[in-house]
Scaffold this motif. Structure first.
Motif, short mmCIF file in Angstrom:
data_model
loop_
_atom_site.label_atom_id
_atom_site.label_comp_id
_atom_site.label_asym_id
_atom_site.label_seq_id
_atom_site.Cartn_x
_atom_site.Cartn_y
_atom_site.Cartn_z
N ILE A 128 10.23 10.44 -13.69
CA ILE A 128 8.88 10.85 -13.72
C ILE A 128 7.81 9.71 -13.83
N GLY A 129 6.76 9.56 -13.06
CA GLY A 129 5.77 8.64 -13.05
C GLY A 129 6.17 7.48 -12.33
N ASP A 130 7.22 7.54 -11.43
CA ASP A 130 7.43 6.49 -10.51
C ASP A 130 6.60 6.83 -9.03
N LEU A 131 6.41 5.75 -8.30
CA LEU A 131 5.66 5.96 -7.13
C LEU A 131 6.55 5.62 -6.04
N ASP A 169 3.88 2.85 8.57
CA ASP A 169 3.69 1.52 9.43
C ASP A 169 4.66 0.54 8.44
N GLY A 170 5.50 -0.17 9.01
CA GLY A 170 6.22 -1.40 8.34
C GLY A 170 5.67 -2.29 7.51
N LYS A 171 4.61 -2.89 8.33
CA LYS A 171 3.58 -3.89 7.67
C LYS A 171 3.00 -3.55 6.53
N ILE A 172 2.47 -2.22 6.72
CA ILE A 172 1.74 -1.92 5.39
C ILE A 172 2.57 -1.66 4.22
N ARG A 173 3.92 -0.98 4.59
CA ARG A 173 4.85 -0.94 3.51
C ARG A 173 5.39 -2.36 2.83
N ALA A 174 5.38 -3.07 3.51
CA ALA A 174 5.54 -4.56 3.08
C ALA A 174 4.64 -4.91 2.23
N LEU A 175 3.46 -4.85 2.74
CA LEU A 175 2.20 -5.35 1.91
C LEU A 175 2.17 -4.77 0.49
N ALA A 176 2.45 -3.42 0.58
CA ALA A 176 2.35 -2.61 -0.63
C ALA A 176 3.48 -3.10 -1.56
N MET A 177 4.77 -3.31 -1.17
CA MET A 177 5.71 -3.83 -2.06
C MET A 177 5.37 -5.24 -2.61
N GLU A 178 4.79 -5.99 -1.74
CA GLU A 178 4.02 -7.21 -2.31
C GLU A 178 3.23 -7.21 -3.40
N VAL A 179 2.39 -6.04 -3.12
CA VAL A 179 1.27 -5.81 -4.09
C VAL A 179 1.93 -5.32 -5.45
N ALA A 180 2.91 -4.31 -5.15
CA ALA A 180 3.71 -4.17 -6.38
C ALA A 180 4.31 -5.19 -7.04
N ARG A 181 4.74 -6.02 -6.35
CA ARG A 181 5.49 -7.08 -7.28
C ARG A 181 4.39 -7.98 -7.90
N ASP A 182 3.30 -8.05 -7.38
CA ASP A 182 2.24 -8.92 -8.11
C ASP A 182 1.57 -8.23 -9.19
N LEU A 183 1.77 -6.81 -9.08
CA LEU A 183 0.73 -6.39 -10.22
C LEU A 183 1.84 -6.03 -11.23
N GLY A 184 3.26 -6.28 -10.96
CA GLY A 184 4.29 -6.07 -12.16
C GLY A 184 4.67 -4.48 -12.11
N TYR A 185 4.94 -4.06 -10.95
CA TYR A 185 4.91 -2.42 -10.72
C TYR A 185 6.57 -2.05 -10.29
N THR A 186 7.23 -3.54 -10.02
CA THR A 186 8.61 -3.19 -9.27
C THR A 186 9.49 -2.33 -9.98
N ARG A 268 -2.16 11.63 -15.69
CA ARG A 268 -1.53 10.57 -16.19
C ARG A 268 -1.44 9.28 -15.84
N ARG A 269 -1.02 9.45 -14.37
CA ARG A 269 -0.56 8.22 -13.76
C ARG A 269 -1.47 7.78 -12.48
N ALA A 270 -2.66 8.42 -12.42
CA ALA A 270 -3.42 8.26 -11.42
C ALA A 270 -4.09 6.98 -11.30
N SER A 271 -4.43 6.25 -12.62
CA SER A 271 -4.90 4.98 -12.57
C SER A 271 -4.03 3.92 -12.09
N THR A 272 -2.72 4.28 -12.32
CA THR A 272 -1.70 3.37 -11.89
C THR A 272 -1.68 3.26 -10.36
#
Ligand SMILES: O=P(O)(O)O[C@H]1O[C@H](CO)[C@@H](O)[C@H]1O
Ligand SMILES: Nc1nc2[nH]cnc2c(=O)[nH]1
Length: 305
Positions: A128-131, A169-186, A268-272
């Motif tokens: 619960i709370g995962d993206l 879209d594969g490129k946008i998914r890869a970018l989102a994973m990069e964003v997740a890493r940079d935000l410490g969300y992995t 509760r998780r909307a801001s994340t």
């Protein structure tokens, strides 16, 4: 088969023209906010907001957590249009109407669609709370013949037989994973398969087991139909599910999901989720994603032309 009412190009054009006569903003990104996830829309700058009830041909929101406003504004300096509230088939709308805004977006000049939803986890590794970044979907309704593209094909939007093997879209998914890493969300950003069912009831135990066996990691009552229509008319799509509950797959549990619980977790998780999408939008580089130049539209808006 729909006999009388359906998408018509003119019907969509009328709505798009109405909106374009009322805002000078010419966004290239559209965002659909899922249940309880409207916070993202609130953070747009220079907002121009339209009630669904005022927009010609637009369906009306009837579900709690789906506010019913179409909001134009800027996110990270990029013009966006945001649906604060979506439509579902269980509200009584045919799927072509559920997905009507997507074709209006196309006529507004949208190139990228970001969809969000609240979903129940079928995969045991999800919490619960995962993206969940949507890698692919199972359109259960579509497989059973309930498809928003039923009826005569409108060639001005897209082909009779659209391919869906690269829907997300594969490129946008890869970018989102990069964003997740940079935000410490992995630790809580995963990838998976979303399954759309009709609702409005939540799954029985046997249904939950079946969907999991079919390869679904999460289940909800939206999104896939919107994505079918978006891909049909050539939009690039990125989707993310907020996991609001575990779908019960065992008979010996006392757990009963309800919509209030879904909304409570969403809120509760909307801001994340907002943080992930805001950063993602900021990093969307048109040159690496499409052949056209976003500067044309951005400049037109900034000049007020
Ligand atoms: O998919 P969204 O609109 O986020 O909403 C999800 O939450 C509702 C159930 O609580 C259903 O409508 C389901 O689809
Ligand atoms: N069908 C379905 N939709 C949901 N939306 C949020 N949670 C759920 C769920 O468990 N099942």
């Amino acid at each position: 088969m729909q006999a009388k009412e359906n998408f018509s190009f003119e019907y969509c054009r009328e709505t798009a023209d109405w909106l374009q006569a009322r805002t000078k903003q010419r966004p290239r990104i559209a965002i659909i906010c899922g249940s309880g996830l409207g916070l993202l829309a609130d953070s747009l700058k220079n907002q121009e907001s339209f009630r669904y009830t005022d927009i010609p041909n637009f369906p009306h929101s009837t579900v709690t957590g789906h506010d019913g406003h179409l909001i134009f504004g800027e996110l990270q300096g990029k013009l966006c249009v945001c649906m604060k509230g979506r439509f579902h088939m269980y509200e009584g709308y045919p799927l072509w109407k559920v997905t009507f805004p997507i074709r209006v977006f196309k006529l507004l000049g949208i190139e990228i669609l970001l969809v969000t939803n609240a979903a129940g986890a079928l995969a045991e590794s999800f919490h619960i709370g995962d993206l969940m970044i949507i890698r692919d979907h199972i359109n259960l309704l579509g497989l059973a013949g309930q498809n928003p593209l039923l009826g005569p094909n409108e060639e001005r939007f897209g082909p009779r037989f659209p391919a869906l093997s690269d829907a997300y879209d594969g490129k946008i998914r890869a970018l989102a994973m990069e964003v997740a890493r940079d935000l410490g969300y992995t630790s809580f950003v995963k990838e998976g398969v979303y399954c759309m069912v009709g609702g409005p009831n939540f799954e029985s135990i046997a249904e939950a087991r079946l969907l999991h066996l079919l390869g679904a990691d999460a289940v909800g009552m939206s999104t896939a139909a919107e994505v079918v229509v978006a891909r049909h008319c050539g939009l690039r799509v990125f989707g993310v599910s907020l996991i609001t509950n575990q779908v019960t797959k065992e008979y010996d549990t006392q757990e009963h999901i309800d919509h209030h619980e879904v909304l409570e977790v969403s809120q509760r998780r909307a801001s994340t989720l907002r943080m992930l999408l805001t950063e993602l939008v900021g990093r969307l580089e048109w040159n690496s994603l499409s052949n056209s130049d976003p500067e044309d539209n951005q400049t037109a808006y900034q000049n007020g032309t």
